[in-house]
Design an enzyme around this catalytic site. Structure first.
Site, PDB file in Angstrom:
ATOM      1  N   HIS A  77      28.684 -56.305  40.911  1.00 26.50           N
ATOM      2  CA  HIS A  77      29.076 -56.502  42.312  1.00 26.50           C
ATOM      3  C   HIS A  77      29.177 -55.157  43.036  1.00 26.50           C
ATOM      4  O   HIS A  77      28.703 -55.014  44.171  1.00 26.50           O
ATOM      5  CB  HIS A  77      30.412 -57.248  42.359  1.00 26.50           C
ATOM      6  CG  HIS A  77      30.900 -57.560  43.729  1.00 26.50           C
ATOM      7  ND1 HIS A  77      30.249 -58.408  44.594  1.00 26.50           N
ATOM      8  CD2 HIS A  77      32.001 -57.125  44.390  1.00 26.50           C
ATOM      9  CE1 HIS A  77      30.917 -58.494  45.724  1.00 26.50           C
ATOM     10  NE2 HIS A  77      31.991 -57.718  45.632  1.00 26.50           N
ATOM     11  N   ASP A  80      25.745 -53.802  43.670  1.00 27.38           N
ATOM     12  CA  ASP A  80      25.127 -54.581  44.741  1.00 27.38           C
ATOM     13  C   ASP A  80      25.617 -54.088  46.099  1.00 27.38           C
ATOM     14  O   ASP A  80      24.822 -53.912  47.030  1.00 27.38           O
ATOM     15  CB  ASP A  80      25.436 -56.063  44.549  1.00 27.38           C
ATOM     16  CG  ASP A  80      24.789 -56.931  45.600  1.00 27.38           C
ATOM     17  OD1 ASP A  80      23.566 -56.793  45.822  1.00 27.38           O
ATOM     18  OD2 ASP A  80      25.500 -57.762  46.203  1.00 27.38           O
TER      19      ASP A  80
END
Length: 108
Positions: A77, A80
């Site tokens: 995450h 990203d």
């Protein structure tokens, strides 16, 4: 998962998010014709990306030195967020250049 690991993850997310927000702000400033301010916001976005990159580089250095670092959804995450922020800042830079060109043509 230890606190140090989560600090790394949150550092990447925080600085990446700040960079993306500043890039968005720069677009809005450019649309209003405030190009100097827009470029300042882009520079601040670059500074935030550098901070995120420094956090990431520290982690990569530790892995290169043989430390085993857990890869999990939190880290995915964070990566990203960072990649999205970099792409968004690059697109904002292009958009602002086009907006400068367009407004200059409209003034002629």
């Amino acid at each position: 998962m230890n606190e140090e690991y989560m600090n790394v993850v949150m550092g990447i997310i925080m600085h990446g998010g700040n960079a993306k927000g500043l890039a968005y702000q720069a677009i809005q400033q450019a649309k209003e014709g405030n190009f100097d301010t827009a470029h300042e916001s882009l520079q601040q976005a670059n500074d935030e990306l550098r901070e995120a990159h420094d956090v990431q580089t520290d982690l990569l250095t530790r892995v290169a030195q043989g430390e085993v670092i857990e890869l999990n959804l939190y880290m995915v995450h964070a990566q990203d967020h960072l990649m999205t922020a970099i792409a968004f800042k690059d697109m904002a830079t292009e958009f602002i250049g086009q907006e400068e060109r367009l407004q200059a043509l409209e003034e002629k």
